[in-house]
Design a protein around this motif. Sequence first.
Motif, PDB file in Angstrom:
ATOM      1  N   LYS A 278       0.756  -1.248   0.190  1.00 34.27           N
ATOM      2  CA  LYS A 278      -0.082  -0.094  -0.023  1.00 34.27           C
ATOM      3  C   LYS A 278       0.921   1.127   0.043  1.00 34.27           C
ATOM      4  O   LYS A 278       1.970   1.221   0.801  1.00 34.27           O
ATOM      5  N   PRO A 279       0.439   2.165  -0.858  1.00 38.94           N
ATOM      6  CA  PRO A 279       1.349   3.516  -0.851  1.00 38.94           C
ATOM      7  C   PRO A 279       1.094   4.277   0.518  1.00 38.94           C
ATOM      8  O   PRO A 279       0.008   4.601   0.866  1.00 38.94           O
ATOM      9  N   VAL A 280       1.964   4.984   0.903  1.00 35.50           N
ATOM     10  CA  VAL A 280       1.989   5.805   2.325  1.00 35.50           C
ATOM     11  C   VAL A 280       2.308   6.952   1.795  1.00 35.50           C
ATOM     12  O   VAL A 280       3.314   7.389   1.199  1.00 35.50           O
ATOM     13  N   MET A 281       1.499   8.062   2.113  1.00 34.42           N
ATOM     14  CA  MET A 281       1.651   9.438   1.601  1.00 34.42           C
ATOM     15  C   MET A 281       2.275  10.157   2.668  1.00 34.42           C
ATOM     16  O   MET A 281       1.969  10.016   4.001  1.00 34.42           O
ATOM     17  N   SER A 282       3.381  10.661   2.476  1.00 32.02           N
ATOM     18  CA  SER A 282       4.415  11.510   3.198  1.00 32.02           C
ATOM     19  C   SER A 282       3.620  13.009   3.612  1.00 32.02           C
ATOM     20  O   SER A 282       3.188  13.625   3.028  1.00 32.02           O
ATOM     21  N   ASP A 283       3.948  13.043   5.172  1.00 32.54           N
ATOM     22  CA  ASP A 283       3.541  14.480   5.661  1.00 32.54           C
ATOM     23  C   ASP A 283       4.773  15.356   6.038  1.00 32.54           C
ATOM     24  O   ASP A 283       4.850  16.232   6.532  1.00 32.54           O
ATOM     25  N   HIS A 284       5.751  14.690   5.501  1.00 32.71           N
ATOM     26  CA  HIS A 284       7.152  15.375   5.945  1.00 32.71           C
ATOM     27  C   HIS A 284       7.997  15.416   4.669  1.00 32.71           C
ATOM     28  O   HIS A 284       9.538  15.384   4.642  1.00 32.71           O
ATOM     29  N   GLY A 285       7.668  15.840   3.143  1.00 34.38           N
ATOM     30  CA  GLY A 285       8.382  16.125   2.330  1.00 34.38           C
ATOM     31  C   GLY A 285       9.222  15.099   1.612  1.00 34.38           C
ATOM     32  O   GLY A 285       9.827  15.278   0.624  1.00 34.38           O
ATOM     33  N   LEU A 286       8.561  13.622   1.783  1.00 33.57           N
ATOM     34  CA  LEU A 286       9.080  12.806   1.065  1.00 33.57           C
ATOM     35  C   LEU A 286       8.190  12.246  -0.104  1.00 33.57           C
ATOM     36  O   LEU A 286       7.010  12.544  -0.198  1.00 33.57           O
ATOM     37  N   LEU A 287       8.671  11.511  -1.018  1.00 35.05           N
ATOM     38  CA  LEU A 287       7.961  10.907  -2.266  1.00 35.05           C
ATOM     39  C   LEU A 287       7.236   9.621  -1.941  1.00 35.05           C
ATOM     40  O   LEU A 287       7.907   8.815  -1.054  1.00 35.05           O
ATOM     41  N   THR A 288       6.273   9.398  -2.445  1.00 27.87           N
ATOM     42  CA  THR A 288       5.606   8.115  -2.508  1.00 27.87           C
ATOM     43  C   THR A 288       5.990   7.453  -3.814  1.00 27.87           C
ATOM     44  O   THR A 288       5.416   8.003  -4.927  1.00 27.87           O
ATOM     45  N   THR A 289       6.678   6.356  -4.034  1.00 26.41           N
ATOM     46  CA  THR A 289       6.964   5.842  -5.312  1.00 26.41           C
ATOM     47  C   THR A 289       6.695   4.384  -5.501  1.00 26.41           C
ATOM     48  O   THR A 289       6.293   3.650  -4.430  1.00 26.41           O
ATOM     49  N   VAL A 290       6.545   3.990  -6.673  1.00 25.69           N
ATOM     50  CA  VAL A 290       6.438   2.235  -6.803  1.00 25.69           C
ATOM     51  C   VAL A 290       8.024   1.817  -6.790  1.00 25.69           C
ATOM     52  O   VAL A 290       9.003   2.278  -7.183  1.00 25.69           O
ATOM     53  N   ALA A 291       8.175   0.715  -5.809  1.00 21.19           N
ATOM     54  CA  ALA A 291       9.441   0.105  -5.298  1.00 21.19           C
ATOM     55  C   ALA A 291       9.872  -0.658  -6.553  1.00 21.19           C
ATOM     56  O   ALA A 291      10.834  -0.706  -7.025  1.00 21.19           O
TER      57      ALA A 291
END
Length: 541
Positions: A278-291
């Motif tokens: 499951k994708p985790v949306m960041s609250d601290h400036g990180l990217l959510t990406t497909v690994a």
Amino acid sequence: MNSSMAASSHRITLGPLVAAIDQGTSSTRFLVFNSKTAELLSHHQVEIKQSFPKEGWVEEDPKEILQSVYECMERTCEKLMQLNIDISNIKVWLDLRTQSTVERLINKTPGRNKNHLRHKTGLPISTYFSAVKLRWLMDNVDEVQKAVVSHHAMFGTVDSWLIWCLTGGKSGGVHCTDVTNASRTMLFNIHTMDWDPELCKYFGIPMEILPRVRSSSEIYGLMKISSCWKSGALSGIPISGCLGDQSAALVGQMCFQDGQAKNTYGTGCFLLRNTGSKPVMSDHGLLTTVAYKLGRDKPACYALEGSVAIAGAVVRWLQDNLGIIGSSEELEKFAASVGTSYGCYFVPAFSGLYAPYWEPSARGIICGLTQFTNKRHLAFAALEAVCFQTREILDAMNQDSGIPLTQLQVDGGMTSNKLLMQLQADILCIPVVKPSMPETTALGAAMAAGAAEGVSVWSLNPEDLSDVTSEKFDPQINPEESEFRYVRWKKAVEKAMNWETTQPVVNGNGEPSIFSSIPLGFYIIGSMLMLIGAKYITGHD
């Protein structure tokens, strides 16, 4: 052993062999692995030239990249044949000019929100990603615009360019990419796992020019003989794996479990943490990406990523631009000779700051200088800068996940610098673990290729994976000292912010004002005050 192998008239079969093309920013490499032992058998590397036609512009020649791939293939195959190794069963894997485009795109979002598309892409609107680069080309290069309008254009990241060329190019080449590379374009929906019509409409990019999106591990096509390819030794070999470099390193580090993470030190610095299905949306400036997605029928795996623009590139800058070092080895020697930056802090924001700030207006600064500061202190500060940037994204990752990392797995060219690895452990206050075989990006790509259906020479089952020997660096300073240095670094980062803008200050006539340059403004005002003061002192009216 090599001489006895060369003297033998019989070819040695170490099969199956799996090869990887590791196409980086500064070089091309072709590496061949034994799929049974993960042993690196041979490789060749060619440097890629970069040109800087204008400030903030960085360009590379795609034809030179392709030629470097052919050269690396040829030379590696020659080396294997000199070792008498049978190569018949190899399987193969494969800038800031857009700032005004980014600002224009952000201006048309509700509330000028750079995260407006994050719910679909996992990414902020930034110069970093492909869609804004393509939009800039369509707006500024007539040939590109005409090709798009006349339906003669094809777009893709460097992996799709290489696959297309290696499978025949204009003579039936396969135009495809994988989910990891597609997810970094801002045109790909990480939930539907396909190009998104609304995103393409937002950027004004026709979907028909985009490559077909496929999994990271399947047969895309067969290698075809090219006029640039002298021997054609690998003709007919299937191309069966494709991963973005950071995803490949995650696979190569065997981070297949939720919560496992790795940091790659290359031209930039990239920390990825596996977050599962499951994708985790960041609250601290990180990217959510497909690994990765290791098979057509396999589920996608996601990751949080922190991206740092300048890591190894700072070494090249010190060497090529300032001329204070002759090599990366000399940088380590200089830094080790002083063991401290003596209060000097270096923020290498040459192209803005990426995670966790995403601030394109930032610029590089060196602060805390005294008369005692010399090039050796600057060398130490440059290494510390890489470590501090990693600390920033690791802190953000720990906050997003709620579970702090207890150790960091590392890879990439800069990990050969033992001082850097020790500094990293000191600044993070956790152990840093480096595998003895540093080519984890190429290894991950080879693993994906070897595991593909129809190839199936490399098992990714945990019980079948080879044990990896490693070197461990434990923290050697107390946490208080580490925190003191980190706080000073954060202060330096604040000074680097909001340095550049594409919007000039204008006067009442709509023309740029001389006072848009603050130093020039101070100079003119200061000169006027001195002139008035001089008249007053001399008694002149």
